[in-house]
Design a protein around this motif. Structure first.
Motif, PDB file in Angstrom:
ATOM      1  N   ASN A   6       0.823  -1.202   0.000  1.00 12.98           N
ATOM      2  CA  ASN A   6       0.000   0.000   0.000  1.00 12.98           C
ATOM      3  C   ASN A   6       0.860   1.256   0.000  1.00 12.98           C
ATOM      4  OD1 ASN A   6      -2.791   1.045   0.262  1.00 12.98           O
ATOM      5  ND2 ASN A   6      -1.941   1.975   2.102  1.00 12.98           N
ATOM      6  N   HIS A   7       1.970   1.213   0.733  1.00 13.36           N
ATOM      7  CA  HIS A   7       2.865   2.370   0.766  1.00 13.36           C
ATOM      8  C   HIS A   7       3.434   2.638  -0.631  1.00 13.36           C
ATOM      9  CE1 HIS A   7       5.868   5.182   2.186  1.00 13.36           C
ATOM     10  NE2 HIS A   7       6.792   4.453   1.582  1.00 13.36           N
ATOM     11  N   ARG A  10       0.712   4.222  -2.795  1.00 15.43           N
ATOM     12  CA  ARG A  10       0.484   5.633  -2.485  1.00 15.43           C
ATOM     13  C   ARG A  10       1.604   6.499  -3.045  1.00 15.43           C
ATOM     14  NH1 ARG A  10      -2.478   8.490   1.346  1.00 15.43           N
ATOM     15  NH2 ARG A  10      -3.282   6.548   2.214  1.00 15.43           N
ATOM     16  N   SER A  11       2.848   6.069  -2.867  1.00 12.85           N
ATOM     17  CA  SER A  11       3.969   6.862  -3.370  1.00 12.85           C
ATOM     18  C   SER A  11       3.955   6.938  -4.889  1.00 12.85           C
ATOM     19  CB  SER A  11       5.295   6.263  -2.878  1.00 12.85           C
ATOM     20  OG  SER A  11       5.470   4.948  -3.381  1.00 12.85           O
ATOM     21  N   GLU A  14       1.175   9.409  -5.892  1.00 10.35           N
ATOM     22  CA  GLU A  14       1.601  10.787  -5.620  1.00 10.35           C
ATOM     23  C   GLU A  14       2.639  11.247  -6.633  1.00 10.35           C
ATOM     24  OE1 GLU A  14       2.941  10.625  -1.625  1.00 10.35           O
ATOM     25  OE2 GLU A  14       0.916  10.736  -0.743  1.00 10.35           O
ATOM     26  N   ASP A 122     -10.307  11.420  -3.765  1.00  7.88           N
ATOM     27  CA  ASP A 122      -9.184  10.676  -3.213  1.00  7.88           C
ATOM     28  C   ASP A 122      -8.229  11.670  -2.530  1.00  7.88           C
ATOM     29  OD1 ASP A 122      -7.743  11.873  -5.321  1.00  7.88           O
ATOM     30  OD2 ASP A 122      -6.520  10.076  -5.607  1.00  7.88           O
ATOM     31  N   TYR A 254      -6.296   4.114   2.003  1.00  6.70           N
ATOM     32  CA  TYR A 254      -5.952   5.133   1.021  1.00  6.70           C
ATOM     33  C   TYR A 254      -7.051   6.200   0.916  1.00  6.70           C
ATOM     34  CZ  TYR A 254      -4.976   7.401  -3.423  1.00  6.70           C
ATOM     35  OH  TYR A 254      -4.739   8.348  -4.393  1.00  6.70           O
ATOM     36  N   CYS A 255      -8.303   5.775   0.795  1.00  6.47           N
ATOM     37  CA  CYS A 255      -9.392   6.724   0.553  1.00  6.47           C
ATOM     38  C   CYS A 255     -10.078   7.217   1.825  1.00  6.47           C
ATOM     39  CB  CYS A 255     -10.439   6.078  -0.356  1.00  6.47           C
ATOM     40  SG  CYS A 255      -9.894   5.830  -2.060  1.00  6.47           S
TER      41      CYS A 255
END
Length: 396
Positions: A6-7, A10-11, A14, A122, A254-255
């Protein structure tokens, strides 16, 4: 393991978003120049060539003045202005000759798409759009063309929705893309309609480029995981970086629960009860009653440019079609119709050998399709491994 995955997701999201915003700021002047050429030269000639009315001219001008759309075309064509301009010229002609008629004949967007209303988004400020592929099995009965028409209407409304977000002075950063959450529940891999997928890539993507910021596949089975592990090896890294198969916990992390419907682990109402900006008039009680009366009387709502609706009376049908492979069809494999006056009376509409062959093929695939697919994946994996080993051997 899930936390690390998940990290990384997300990165990656982004990073992709930051790159997109930087590209927008860097190439904004080019987008303005392209927009000026489109308005001052191309649109003028198109107006004369097609003899557009004032209303049609204003409708075309709305699209050509959408700076975000101009940038998405420019980015899709790798910031080569001549290619982007040619594509926008072609798209403008298509909008004025085909899309305008489609919007005039239909007022309903596709049931496949459901956009959550603002300010729900989001963490990067992008709207969340749910794509319910289980509805695809229902829509397929109306034909590929009807499905594509509904998708085009939905995407046009989604483009207008994105523009309305950018026109809002409260938004300090431009919104260029959406996040699609694709629900695979109830859809087996062998039931995917390749005709719809082909039409989507040929007809939709070139006319609405760059609107997809990320894709989250939800409620997936292990078969989809195996398929993706093979497919991603042949896709460009830019595409792979936007596709994720999160668990429900990762999606909530995340959301956040406040941005998701209750049937996806969130605290909002169930998805079908959440307001949809793509259907601004379908969530009021008055409109619901009007549609119920329209359905009861067999009428159909139509409008001009999808903005104003007028009711046209349509004769009530005397019979209804039964799908060839429905459990209610006594002539399994052949299309039939049932009388509304006498529901027990069922008549086959045609008996063709290709209907029988297609039914036998579908039954065979339902029985053996999963095993054939696994063997095919295994063959591809072995072949890829051998090629890689041979390549490594040559380098060594």
């Amino acid at each position: 393991m899930n936390i690390n995955h998940n990290h990384i997701a997300r990165s990656a999201l982004e990073g992709n978003h930051k790159t997109l915003i930087d590209q927008y700021k860097t190439n904004l002047e080019d987008a303005y120049a392209l927009q000026s050429t489109l308005n001052d030269e191309i649109l003028v000639h198109v107006v004369q060539e097609l003899a557009l009315s004032d209303a049609e001219h204003a409708w075309a001008k709305e699209w050509t003045s959408d700076t975000a759309t101009i940038f998405r075309f420019l980015r899709h064509h790798r910031f080569i202005r001549s290619f982007a301009l040619e594509a926008m010229h072609t798209t403008l002609i298509w909008r004025l000759t085909a899309l305008v008629q489609l919007l005039a004949m239909h007022t309903q967007a596709s049931p496949l798409l459901h956009c959550l209303p603002p300010p729900i988004c989001d963490p990067l400020g992008r709207p969340l759009v749910f794509l319910r592929l289980s509805e695809l099995l229902i829509c397929e009965e109306t034909g590929t063309e009807s499905v594509m028409d509904g998708l085009l209407i939905s995407l046009e409304r989604l483009r207008v929705h994105l523009r309305s977000l950018n026109d809002d002075e409260a938004n300090c950063e431009i919104t260029l893309q959406c996040v699609f959450l694709i629900d695979l529940e109830g859809l087996s891999i062998h039931s995917v309609n390749l005709d719809i997928l082909t039409c989507f890539m040929k007809e939709v993507v070139p006319r609405y480029p760059g609107m997809l910021g990320a894709v989250f596949f939800l409620n997936y089975s292990w078969v989809y995981g195996v398929t993706w592990s093979i497919v991603k090896r042949i896709l460009p890294k830019s595409a792979v970086a936007r596709v994720f198969f999160p668990s429900r916990e990762e999606l909530l992390d995340y959301c956040s629960a406040s941005a998701l419907p209750s049937n996806y682990g969130g605290t909002l109402l169930p998805l079908h009860l959440v307001e949809d900006p793509l259907r601004p008039y379908e969530h009021t009680h008055h409109d619901h009653d009007h549609r119920a009366r329209a359905r009861a009387s067999g009428s159909r709502v139509r409008g001009t440019f999808g903005l104003r609706g007028t009711t046209h009376q349509k004769p009530s049908p005397t019979s209804i079609p039964i799908p060839p492979r429905s459990a209610l069809n006594p002539c399994y494999g052949y299309p039939t119709v049932a009388s509304l006056a006498q529901p027990h009376m069922v008549h086959p509409t045609r008996r063709r050998k290709r209907d029988l062959l297609l039914t036998l093929l579908i039954l065979w695939w339902k029985r053996w399709g999963a095993r054939v697919f696994i063997l095919f994946c295994f063959f591809l994996a072995v072949r890829f491994t051998r090629k890689r080993a041979r390549w490594m051997f040559k380098l060594g």
